[in-house]
Design a protein around this motif. Structure first.
Motif, PDB file in Angstrom:
ATOM      1  N   SER A   1       4.768  10.832  -3.992  1.00 39.07           N
ATOM      2  CA  SER A   1       5.595  10.065  -3.055  1.00 39.07           C
ATOM      3  C   SER A   1       6.169   8.784  -3.660  1.00 39.07           C
ATOM      4  O   SER A   1       6.959   8.110  -3.024  1.00 39.07           O
ATOM      5  CB  SER A   1       4.789   9.721  -1.794  1.00 39.07           C
ATOM      6  N   TRP A   2       5.765   8.427  -4.886  1.00 39.16           N
ATOM      7  CA  TRP A   2       6.308   7.229  -5.513  1.00 39.16           C
ATOM      8  C   TRP A   2       6.249   7.353  -7.032  1.00 39.16           C
ATOM      9  O   TRP A   2       5.463   8.126  -7.575  1.00 39.16           O
ATOM     10  CB  TRP A   2       5.571   5.961  -5.059  1.00 39.16           C
TER      11      TRP A   2
ATOM     12  N   LYS B   1       0.839  -1.201   0.000  1.00 43.06           N
ATOM     13  CA  LYS B   1       0.000   0.000   0.000  1.00 43.06           C
ATOM     14  C   LYS B   1       0.871   1.247   0.000  1.00 43.06           C
ATOM     15  O   LYS B   1       1.829   1.356   0.762  1.00 43.06           O
ATOM     16  CB  LYS B   1      -0.907   0.012   1.228  1.00 43.06           C
ATOM     17  N   TYR B   2       0.517   2.158  -0.899  1.00 42.11           N
ATOM     18  CA  TYR B   2       1.147   3.466  -0.978  1.00 42.11           C
ATOM     19  C   TYR B   2       0.049   4.502  -1.189  1.00 42.11           C
ATOM     20  O   TYR B   2      -1.093   4.131  -1.495  1.00 42.11           O
ATOM     21  CB  TYR B   2       2.149   3.517  -2.156  1.00 42.11           C
TER      22      TYR B   2
ATOM     23  N   ALA C   1       7.000  -2.936  -6.502  1.00 39.25           N
ATOM     24  CA  ALA C   1       6.506  -2.134  -5.378  1.00 39.25           C
ATOM     25  C   ALA C   1       6.808  -2.779  -4.029  1.00 39.25           C
ATOM     26  O   ALA C   1       6.885  -2.087  -3.011  1.00 39.25           O
ATOM     27  CB  ALA C   1       5.002  -1.907  -5.523  1.00 39.25           C
ATOM     28  N   SER C   2       6.970  -4.100  -4.001  1.00 34.57           N
ATOM     29  CA  SER C   2       7.263  -4.781  -2.741  1.00 34.57           C
ATOM     30  C   SER C   2       8.742  -4.676  -2.356  1.00 34.57           C
ATOM     31  O   SER C   2       9.132  -5.080  -1.260  1.00 34.57           O
ATOM     32  CB  SER C   2       6.845  -6.256  -2.812  1.00 34.57           C
ATOM     33  N   SER C   3       9.557  -4.132  -3.261  1.00 33.53           N
ATOM     34  CA  SER C   3      10.977  -3.888  -2.964  1.00 33.53           C
ATOM     35  C   SER C   3      11.308  -2.450  -3.331  1.00 33.53           C
ATOM     36  O   SER C   3      12.028  -2.192  -4.310  1.00 33.53           O
ATOM     37  CB  SER C   3      11.869  -4.858  -3.737  1.00 33.53           C
ATOM     38  N   PRO C   4      10.760  -1.485  -2.593  1.00 31.73           N
ATOM     39  CA  PRO C   4      10.923  -0.072  -2.958  1.00 31.73           C
ATOM     40  C   PRO C   4      12.386   0.347  -3.036  1.00 31.73           C
ATOM     41  O   PRO C   4      13.212  -0.061  -2.224  1.00 31.73           O
ATOM     42  CB  PRO C   4      10.190   0.673  -1.834  1.00 31.73           C
TER      43      PRO C   4
ATOM     44  N   VAL D   1      10.437   5.298  -4.105  1.00 31.98           N
ATOM     45  CA  VAL D   1       9.592   5.826  -3.030  1.00 31.98           C
ATOM     46  C   VAL D   1      10.386   6.841  -2.235  1.00 31.98           C
ATOM     47  O   VAL D   1      11.549   6.620  -1.881  1.00 31.98           O
ATOM     48  CB  VAL D   1       9.124   4.689  -2.097  1.00 31.98           C
ATOM     49  N   LYS D   2       9.750   7.967  -1.950  1.00 29.16           N
ATOM     50  CA  LYS D   2      10.404   9.040  -1.185  1.00 29.16           C
ATOM     51  C   LYS D   2       9.939   9.001   0.257  1.00 29.16           C
ATOM     52  O   LYS D   2       8.781   8.701   0.558  1.00 29.16           O
ATOM     53  CB  LYS D   2      10.060  10.385  -1.794  1.00 29.16           C
TER      54      LYS D   2
END
Length: 234
Positions: free
Chosen positions: A216-217, A138-139, A172-175, A231-232
């Motif tokens: 943010s991403w 989740k983002y 996404a699971s390894s930002p 991702v920031k």
């Protein structure tokens, strides 16, 4: 007894179509053969197949157009069959929404294996089985759930073929981790997949058309290497 899965075979060479049908029938699939694009579109509506094996070179409406029209209505898996081996043809097929691309002449065992592999990716979770470990990231404005193969973007569900979703979830699971195209091809499509790294580029392009970068991403290209889900402030 579970109903047989239905395979629609679209090929203007009836000898090839009958041979494919024989291979699949031996594996307990139900098959239907049509020989042109117009009949393929009618059969898609009436037969309601679980998967379509689609030849590209068809009289009248060609396989590319059939794929385009089917994709506008449903996410039924499509495997393209073609004697054309140019990278352009493969990339175009994938851009239109095909799940796989098999060159003619093909090995019968490989064809059956590809069919089963694509169908496995489309199988829903059986409710009577123990609940699998929740795989969800989740983002802001984005939820990617691999457990039920769903994507929510800005509070709206997004239709996404399995491989696109798997690619998005993996990144996404390894930002902020950078993956090469070869690593992504191996993880998402498997070491046995006979493809090229342009496949990854095509799927990233399709993801970017469906979800836009957030403050943010972002789905970022690392030039000369591959891609990352940036991702920031994590």
């Amino acid at each position: 007894m579970a109903a047989k899965q239905k395979i629609l075979i679209v090929d203007d060479d009836n000898n090839i179509a009958e041979l494919i049908s024989l291979y699949l029938t031996k594996e307990c699939f139900d098959t239907k053969i049509v020989n042109d694009g117009e009949e393929a579109l009618k059969a898609f509506e009436q037969y309601n197949p679980n998967l379509i094996l689609l030849d590209l070179m068809l009289p009248g409406i060609d396989g590319y157009q059939v794929c385009r029209e089917v994709r506008a209505k449903a996410n039924v898996p499509i495997i393209m069959l073609s004697a054309k081996g140019e990278i352009f043809d493969k990339v175009l097929g994938l851009e239109l929404g095909a799940d796989d691309y098999i060159m003619k002449p093909f090995d019968s065992k490989e064809l059956v294996a590809r069919v089963k592999a694509v169908l496995r990716r489309y199988q829903p979770v059986k409710v009577e089985e123990p609940a699998p470990e929740l795989k969800c990231v989740k983002y802001p404005d984005l939820i990617v759930n691999l457990s039920n193969y769903s994507v929510i973007y800005k509070d709206n569900p997004i239709d996404m073929p399995p491989k696109e979703l798997e690619l998005l979830y993996f990144l996404a699971s390894s930002p902020n981790q950078v993956f090469t195209r070869e690593q992504l091809l191996d993880h998402i499509w498997g070491y046995e997949y006979i493809g090229d790294t342009r496949t990854v580029d095509v799927h990233v392009k399709r993801l970017r058309e469906k979800i836009k970068d957030n403050d943010s991403w972002s789905l970022s290209t690392v030039w000369g290497i591959g891609y990352k889900f940036e991702v920031k402030n994590i």
